[in-house]
Design an enzyme around this catalytic site. Structure first.
Site, PDB file in Angstrom:
ATOM      1  CB  SER A  94      -0.874   0.018   1.258  1.00 34.43           C
ATOM      2  OG  SER A  94      -1.515   1.266   1.401  1.00 34.43           O
ATOM      3  CE1 TYR A 115      -4.179  -1.983   5.276  1.00 38.48           C
ATOM      4  CE2 TYR A 115      -3.642   0.281   4.703  1.00 38.48           C
ATOM      5  CZ  TYR A 115      -3.961  -1.008   4.326  1.00 38.48           C
ATOM      6  OH  TYR A 115      -4.037  -1.337   2.982  1.00 38.48           O
TER       7      TYR A 115
END
Ligand code: NDP
Ligand code: 8X3
Length: 252
Positions: free
Chosen positions: A139, A152
């Site tokens: 990501s 995250y």
């Protein structure tokens, strides 16, 4: 000869789109996820065009992952491509307001789950040799801190470094490793992150043009089809409308 692609998190978003895109390229597929009915529906959709094995799997369960891989039917055993895609973000509020359980779930899924599947499949990928690939879905959050990213983003930083480190150890085996890191993309990701709150999830994508799952699947197919002597270490793909922000300054 083209082998089998195993995709984790194929019940939704990037994983489902990658399954469709890779099927169009002639890959045989093992599609994994926890939601059996979605796996069955995708298998029914794709199996007229390519062999598909639906494997209900929680990537957090190392023993179940190993058992499933050990017990693969012979015709799905020659795995050439692993797409480590299963993952999630939870609890978008500040770290100090998060339940510890949500942090554990992200670590167990995005880190431990990815490691479980990779460990179980490495022998088969190495047996395939030149032309085999691991595509780990990272990501933009791996290198760009933002409020509410806490575990995250940190879990995706793990994915990036693990991808790079794997490449070092796989030197000489022919197995490629790529950290494919998308930016904002409209999938069920935000619905999961916001605990099913559709208004909050929709707000993430409001008045902008995010990536689609199909955009990311296109990159998965591209990386998988590269000539065997080429490795993309990291690919970061964002919508044109997404760019970095400045350091935030707190003022009294
Ligand atoms: P979705 O929520 O649409 O899909 C997530 C997938 O992960 C589902 O198929 C889900 O399947 C699976 N999954 C979650 N937990 C587990 C588990 N414990 N075991 C097995 N499968 C699991 O989101 P995306 O498609 O957007 O996300 C895919 C990946 O992309 C994730 O790793 C995410 O972090 C990453 N990503 C997403 C971005 C975005 O903006 N959307 C941007 C950058 C990266 P099931 O619930 O059936 O088990
Ligand atoms: C998902 C993209 O911007 O929500 O990895 O971190 S973002």
């Amino acid at each position: 000869m083209q082998g089998v692609a195993l995709i984790t998190g194929a019940t939704s978003g990037f994983g489902a789109a990658s399954a469709r895109r890779l099927a169009a390229d002639g890959w045989a597929l093992i599609i994994c996820g926890r939601r059996q009915e979605r796996l069955d529906a995708l298998a029914a959709e794709l199996s007229p065009s390519t062999p598909v094995l639906a494997l209900q799997l929680d990537v957090r369960d190392a023993a179940a992952v190993k058992r499933a891989i050990d017990d693969l039917p012979l015709e799905f055993g020659d795995i050439q491509l692993l797409v480590n895609n299963a993952g999630l973000a939870l609890a978008p509020g500040p770290a100090q307001a998060v339940d510890l359980g949500d942090w554990h779930t992200m670590i167990d899924t995005n880190i431990t789950g990815l490691v479980n599947v990779t460990h179980a499949l490495l022998p088969r990928l190495i047996a395939w040799g030149a032309g085999a690939s691991v595509i780990n879905i990272g990501s933009t959050a791996s290198g760009n801190p933002y409020p509410g990213s806490h575990v995250y983003g940190a879990s995706k930083a793990f994915v990036q470094q693990f991808s790079f480190n794997l490449r070092c150890d796989l030197q000489g085996t022919g197995v490629r490793v790529t950290d494919l890191s998308p930016g904002i993309a409209e999938t069920e990701f935000s619905l999961v992150r916001n605990a099913g709150n559709e208004t909050a999830a929709d707000a993430v994508y409001r008045d902008t043009v995010p990536l689609t799952a199909e955009d990311v699947a296109e990159q998965v197919a591209y990386i998988a089809a590269l000539p065997a002597h080429m490795n993309i270490n990291r690919m970061e793909v964002v919508p044109v409308r997404q760019a970095w922000g400045p350091y935030a300054i707190h003022r009294e």
